[in-house]
Design a protein around this motif. Structure first.
Motif, PDB file in Angstrom:
ATOM      1  N   PHE A   1      -4.659   0.702   0.454  1.00  0.00           N
ATOM      2  CA  PHE A   1      -3.477  -0.056   0.043  1.00  0.00           C
ATOM      3  C   PHE A   1      -3.611  -1.510   0.450  1.00  0.00           C
ATOM      4  O   PHE A   1      -3.334  -2.424  -0.347  1.00  0.00           O
ATOM      5  CB  PHE A   1      -2.214   0.551   0.655  1.00  0.00           C
ATOM      6  CG  PHE A   1      -0.970  -0.245   0.367  1.00  0.00           C
ATOM      7  CD1 PHE A   1      -0.299  -0.100  -0.832  1.00  0.00           C
ATOM      8  CD2 PHE A   1      -0.495  -1.178   1.288  1.00  0.00           C
ATOM      9  CE1 PHE A   1       0.838  -0.860  -1.113  1.00  0.00           C
ATOM     10  CE2 PHE A   1       0.634  -1.938   1.021  1.00  0.00           C
ATOM     11  CZ  PHE A   1       1.300  -1.771  -0.180  1.00  0.00           C
ATOM     12  N   ASP A   2      -4.027  -1.758   1.689  1.00  0.00           N
ATOM     13  CA  ASP A   2      -4.159  -3.135   2.177  1.00  0.00           C
ATOM     14  C   ASP A   2      -5.173  -3.927   1.351  1.00  0.00           C
ATOM     15  O   ASP A   2      -4.952  -5.096   1.009  1.00  0.00           O
ATOM     16  CB  ASP A   2      -4.597  -3.127   3.650  1.00  0.00           C
ATOM     17  CG  ASP A   2      -3.459  -2.752   4.590  1.00  0.00           C
ATOM     18  OD1 ASP A   2      -2.306  -2.776   4.153  1.00  0.00           O
ATOM     19  OD2 ASP A   2      -3.744  -2.432   5.765  1.00  0.00           O
TER      20      ASP A   2
ATOM     21  N   LYS B   1       6.299  -0.625   0.935  1.00  0.00           N
ATOM     22  CA  LYS B   1       5.323   0.071   0.095  1.00  0.00           C
ATOM     23  C   LYS B   1       4.190   0.660   0.931  1.00  0.00           C
ATOM     24  O   LYS B   1       3.703   1.752   0.656  1.00  0.00           O
ATOM     25  CB  LYS B   1       4.760  -0.888  -0.951  1.00  0.00           C
ATOM     26  CG  LYS B   1       5.775  -1.303  -2.015  1.00  0.00           C
ATOM     27  CD  LYS B   1       5.179  -2.315  -2.995  1.00  0.00           C
ATOM     28  CE  LYS B   1       6.211  -2.758  -4.019  1.00  0.00           C
ATOM     29  NZ  LYS B   1       5.674  -3.795  -4.944  1.00  0.00           N
ATOM     30  N   ARG B   2       3.791  -0.068   1.956  1.00  0.00           N
ATOM     31  CA  ARG B   2       2.699   0.425   2.811  1.00  0.00           C
ATOM     32  C   ARG B   2       3.110   1.696   3.554  1.00  0.00           C
ATOM     33  O   ARG B   2       2.301   2.596   3.779  1.00  0.00           O
ATOM     34  CB  ARG B   2       2.291  -0.659   3.820  1.00  0.00           C
ATOM     35  CG  ARG B   2       1.017  -0.322   4.603  1.00  0.00           C
ATOM     36  CD  ARG B   2       0.637  -1.491   5.508  1.00  0.00           C
ATOM     37  NE  ARG B   2      -0.697  -1.330   6.048  1.00  0.00           N
ATOM     38  CZ  ARG B   2      -0.985  -0.673   7.162  1.00  0.00           C
ATOM     39  NH1 ARG B   2      -0.006  -0.108   7.859  1.00  0.00           N
ATOM     40  NH2 ARG B   2      -2.239  -0.568   7.586  1.00  0.00           N
TER      41      ARG B   2
ATOM     42  N   GLN C   1       4.842   3.992   2.484  1.00  0.00           N
ATOM     43  CA  GLN C   1       4.767   5.131   1.567  1.00  0.00           C
ATOM     44  C   GLN C   1       3.331   5.470   1.168  1.00  0.00           C
ATOM     45  O   GLN C   1       3.077   6.554   0.621  1.00  0.00           O
ATOM     46  CB  GLN C   1       5.580   4.831   0.297  1.00  0.00           C
ATOM     47  CG  GLN C   1       7.025   4.469   0.549  1.00  0.00           C
ATOM     48  CD  GLN C   1       7.802   5.576   1.236  1.00  0.00           C
ATOM     49  OE1 GLN C   1       7.640   6.750   0.905  1.00  0.00           O
ATOM     50  NE2 GLN C   1       8.626   5.207   2.202  1.00  0.00           N
ATOM     51  N   ALA C   2       2.408   4.541   1.427  1.00  0.00           N
ATOM     52  CA  ALA C   2       1.022   4.743   0.988  1.00  0.00           C
ATOM     53  C   ALA C   2       0.326   5.803   1.832  1.00  0.00           C
ATOM     54  O   ALA C   2       0.454   5.822   3.053  1.00  0.00           O
ATOM     55  CB  ALA C   2       0.256   3.417   1.066  1.00  0.00           C
ATOM     56  N   LYS C   3      -0.423   6.676   1.165  1.00  0.00           N
ATOM     57  CA  LYS C   3      -1.152   7.722   1.887  1.00  0.00           C
ATOM     58  C   LYS C   3      -2.387   7.155   2.577  1.00  0.00           C
ATOM     59  O   LYS C   3      -2.715   7.531   3.694  1.00  0.00           O
ATOM     60  CB  LYS C   3      -1.544   8.840   0.912  1.00  0.00           C
ATOM     61  CG  LYS C   3      -0.359   9.615   0.357  1.00  0.00           C
ATOM     62  CD  LYS C   3      -0.811  10.730  -0.571  1.00  0.00           C
ATOM     63  CE  LYS C   3       0.383  11.506  -1.107  1.00  0.00           C
ATOM     64  NZ  LYS C   3      -0.029  12.595  -2.036  1.00  0.00           N
ATOM     65  N   ASN C   4      -3.072   6.253   1.881  1.00  0.00           N
ATOM     66  CA  ASN C   4      -4.273   5.635   2.449  1.00  0.00           C
ATOM     67  C   ASN C   4      -3.979   4.162   2.707  1.00  0.00           C
ATOM     68  O   ASN C   4      -4.010   3.338   1.808  1.00  0.00           O
ATOM     69  CB  ASN C   4      -5.464   5.785   1.492  1.00  0.00           C
ATOM     70  CG  ASN C   4      -6.776   5.365   2.130  1.00  0.00           C
ATOM     71  OD1 ASN C   4      -6.831   4.410   2.891  1.00  0.00           O
ATOM     72  ND2 ASN C   4      -7.845   6.094   1.803  1.00  0.00           N
ATOM     73  N   LYS C   5      -3.661   3.854   3.963  1.00  0.00           N
ATOM     74  CA  LYS C   5      -3.236   2.500   4.325  1.00  0.00           C
ATOM     75  C   LYS C   5      -4.364   1.484   4.112  1.00  0.00           C
ATOM     76  O   LYS C   5      -4.123   0.353   3.692  1.00  0.00           O
ATOM     77  CB  LYS C   5      -2.789   2.450   5.793  1.00  0.00           C
ATOM     78  CG  LYS C   5      -1.663   3.426   6.143  1.00  0.00           C
ATOM     79  CD  LYS C   5      -0.346   2.986   5.561  1.00  0.00           C
ATOM     80  CE  LYS C   5       0.832   3.746   6.148  1.00  0.00           C
ATOM     81  NZ  LYS C   5       0.902   5.158   5.748  1.00  0.00           N
TER      82      LYS C   5
ATOM     83  N   TYR D   1       6.059  -5.512   1.167  1.00  0.00           N
ATOM     84  CA  TYR D   1       4.737  -5.000   1.562  1.00  0.00           C
ATOM     85  C   TYR D   1       4.886  -3.869   2.588  1.00  0.00           C
ATOM     86  O   TYR D   1       4.252  -2.803   2.466  1.00  0.00           O
ATOM     87  CB  TYR D   1       3.898  -6.140   2.133  1.00  0.00           C
ATOM     88  CG  TYR D   1       2.722  -5.688   2.970  1.00  0.00           C
ATOM     89  CD1 TYR D   1       1.556  -5.215   2.375  1.00  0.00           C
ATOM     90  CD2 TYR D   1       2.793  -5.725   4.362  1.00  0.00           C
ATOM     91  CE1 TYR D   1       0.486  -4.795   3.147  1.00  0.00           C
ATOM     92  CE2 TYR D   1       1.724  -5.312   5.147  1.00  0.00           C
ATOM     93  CZ  TYR D   1       0.575  -4.849   4.533  1.00  0.00           C
ATOM     94  OH  TYR D   1      -0.480  -4.423   5.306  1.00  0.00           O
TER      95      TYR D   1
ATOM     96  N   GLU E   1      -6.166  -3.389  -1.779  1.00  0.00           N
ATOM     97  CA  GLU E   1      -5.641  -3.652  -3.118  1.00  0.00           C
ATOM     98  C   GLU E   1      -4.555  -4.712  -3.083  1.00  0.00           C
ATOM     99  O   GLU E   1      -4.466  -5.561  -3.970  1.00  0.00           O
ATOM    100  CB  GLU E   1      -5.098  -2.351  -3.719  1.00  0.00           C
ATOM    101  CG  GLU E   1      -6.196  -1.334  -4.037  1.00  0.00           C
ATOM    102  CD  GLU E   1      -5.631  -0.022  -4.549  1.00  0.00           C
ATOM    103  OE1 GLU E   1      -4.389   0.176  -4.442  1.00  0.00           O
ATOM    104  OE2 GLU E   1      -6.422   0.820  -5.038  1.00  0.00           O
TER     105      GLU E   1
END
Length: 590
Positions: free
Chosen positions: A227-228, A217-218, A220-224, A214, A230
């Motif tokens: 992402f959380d 991947k987080r 790398q996420a543009k919109n944290k 988690y 989802e």
């Protein structure tokens, strides 16, 4: 072991009583009332009455009671009973009906040799009595720790036929993360999506792998935020949006109860190991979990589980660790020869050292506040928003956060003669977050400076109730402070801060009179300010460097010089004075 089935999360307490610290006051009230005896089998009526009882005594605020609406609010009392039962502070009701003496037959079969229990539901247990009698935060936290050490996800129907300790699961996950070179913490989302669904120690390894994946991947996420959301939907598979939000409520509550054990500190939105409890954490991790029979489980829950520090070798080790920490910070430590001392004496020494470390950490916290004035400003601004728009202040905790934010503001102003812990009358936890509001018979805060002292009172009440609730206590507290400080030759001011100032309240403080027992008259200097007015002074002063005590005193003196006017006019003049003080050409904050 792969977790495949959809599960409900475990709950240490109940989300309807998400803050564990007020449980102590609910217990105190129950101990002197006949509430549970009056209602016996009438569960709904008892829950309804308990809600009203909590509201009347200021432990919870229930809009429906205050407004006189007739809607059902028994769920609040039910939640508080649930938390008290889960923590082992009171006995539960296990049978539909009790006998003529009020005895619950199923409950009676479990009480065994637990002292003071008769088999009646809702009796205060030895563990509950220990919490009632706790005098310090350190002692309260040890009560919560004993309860959480005993707690299992579900003692009646253990999932997968594998009983487990909730605390062991948490400690093992965090220790495993640390051992693999990761941050030994659990974030809010990690709790909401992963940790609170782990029900056996066999699943710890998989949970750690999920957390690491988690985090990777987080990162790398543009919109944290997206992402959380989802991630939680995919991981927990909620039935609907309401259940999705409920999992978040569970996570908030679970983290609060874990922090109340004293083993964890808050860092941002993550809980981490509390440094001063490292030796206790290591001792707990070294003890294997042993599943107990139902009767033994409840005995441990109601008596309070044994801790490593209940035994002399572990207690001496904890004292030595605390001594080393204090000495490393340059603090003097006086510890006698520990070897001949019984466990009771060792416990008292350990408590005193923990309190000494707390005071030192609070002074360090106070010194940082002048650099954190923008965060303080954010909290005060949040209190000015409607409840539905707040981002920082937890629901139903605005009174405590109101006092706390003003205390922090004066710590930022600095120059205190008294210690930070002496300036506040409300309680804070190990992270210096508010636990509860100041008791009613004392001022909220008293700040002593070189040349004067300031009694500060805050309230969220408004309208005509404000004067009725605050007029007499505020004047009494200021009058008492005048007597305390007159020997030192220091003038005493009162500062009353509310969201809105009722004109009747302003009139009471404008007159500012108090008669002592010998009928001698005191003239009180009390200035009422709206919170937004205080915020403007605070923000303007710190945006130009800082707010000095003398600058604030000058504003108060200017307001007091105009109190010959009638209250409505005086309120308008105070607004003009605040506005005039907060302009670049005014030399007050230069």
């Amino acid at each position: 072991m792969e977790i495949t089935e959809v599960r409900e999360p475990w709950c240490i307490g109940d989300i309807g009583a998400s803050n564990p610290y007020p449980l102590k006051f609910a217990l105190k009230l129950l101990s002197i009332s006949s509430l549970t005896l009056d209602f016996k089998n009438r569960d709904k009526e008892l829950e309804w009455a308990f809600t009203e009882f909590l509201h009347e005594n200021g432990i919870v605020y229930v809009d429906n009671i205050e407004s006189g609406e007739g809607s059902d609010y028994s769920n609040i009392g039910r939640a508080w009973f649930s938390s008290l039962e889960k923590m082992g502070f009171i006995t539960p009701k296990l049978s539909r009906n009790t006998d003529v003496q009020g005895i619950d037959p199923r409950l009676q079969s479990l009480i065994g040799g637990v002292a003071g229990l008769s088999g009646r539901p809702y009796e205060i247990t030895p563990q509950g009595r220990r919490l009632i009698n706790a005098d310090t935060l350190v002692e309260e936290q040890e009560c919560f720790l004993r309860a959480i050490v005993a707690r299992q996800p579900n003692p009646f129907t253990p999932t997968l036929n594998q009983p487990a300790s909730i605390l062991n699961i948490i400690l093992k996950i965090m220790a495993a993360l640390e051992a693999e070179g990761n941050e030994s913490s659990i974030s809010f989302e990690e709790m909401a999506s992963i940790v609170q669904f782990v029900v056996t120690e066999r699943e710890v390894v998989q949970a750690v792998e999920k957390i690491i994946a988690y985090r990777d991947k987080r990162a790398q996420a543009k919109n944290k935020k997206v992402f959380d959301k989802e991630f939680r939907y995919k991981t927990t598979q909620p039935k609907n949006d309401e259940q999705f939000r409920t999992f978040g409520d569970y996570a908030d509550m679970n983290r609060r109860y874990l922090r109340a054990s004293g083993l964890f500190s808050l860092r941002g939105r993550s809980i981490t190991f509390a440094d001063r409890k490292r030796s206790t954490i290591e001792q707990l991790l070294s003890r294997p979990f042993v599943a107990e029979e139902k009767r033994d489980y409840f005995s441990a829950l109601w008596d309070g589980a044994n801790l490593p520090t209940d035994y002399e070798p572990e207690a001496r080790h904890s004292i030595q660790v605390l001594s080393d920490v204090l000495l490393g910070r340059g603090e003097p430590v006086s510890v006698p020869d520990l070897m001949p001392l019984p466990i009771q004496d060792l416990t008292q020494i350990r408590f005193k050292l923990e309190q000494q470390l707390e005071r030192l950490q609070e002074e360090e916290f106070a010194a940082r506040q002048q650099y954190e004035w923008r965060e303080i400003l954010d909290y005060m601004a949040d209190l000015l928003r409607s409840k539905t728009r707040r981002k920082l202040v937890p629901p139903s905790e605005d009174p405590a956060y109101f006092e706390w934010s003003i205390w922090r503001a004066f710590l930022a102003i600095d120059s205190l003669v008294n210690k930070p812990s002496e300036a506040r009358r409300f309680q804070v936890d190990q992270d210096f977050l508010p636990v509860r509001t100041a008791p009613g018979n004392t001022p909220d805060m008293v700040f002593e400076f070189d040349t004067f002292a300031l009694v500060v009172e805050v309230t969220l009440s408004g309208g005509s109730r404000q004067e009725a609730m605050e007029g007499e206590p505020v004047r009494r507290h200021v009058a008492r402070a005048i007597e305390d400080y007159e020997r030192a030759g220091k003038e005493v001011y009162g500062l009353f801060i509310a969201i809105e100032i009722d004109t009747n309240t302003a009139e009471t403080f404008r007159i500012g009179t108090w008669y002592k027992r010998d009928d001698s008259r005191l003239t009180l200097r009390i200035v009422p300010l709206r919170l937004d007015q205080f915020v403007r002074i605070f923000e303007f002063g710190f945006s130009r460097g800082r707010v000095s005590p003398e600058a604030l005193r000058q504003v108060l003196d200017t307001c007091l010089s105009e109190r010959s006017e009638e209250a409505p006019v005086w309120k308008g003049i105070i607004e003009q004075i605040v506005s005039s003080a907060c302009v670049p050409t005014n030399p007050i904050f230069s």
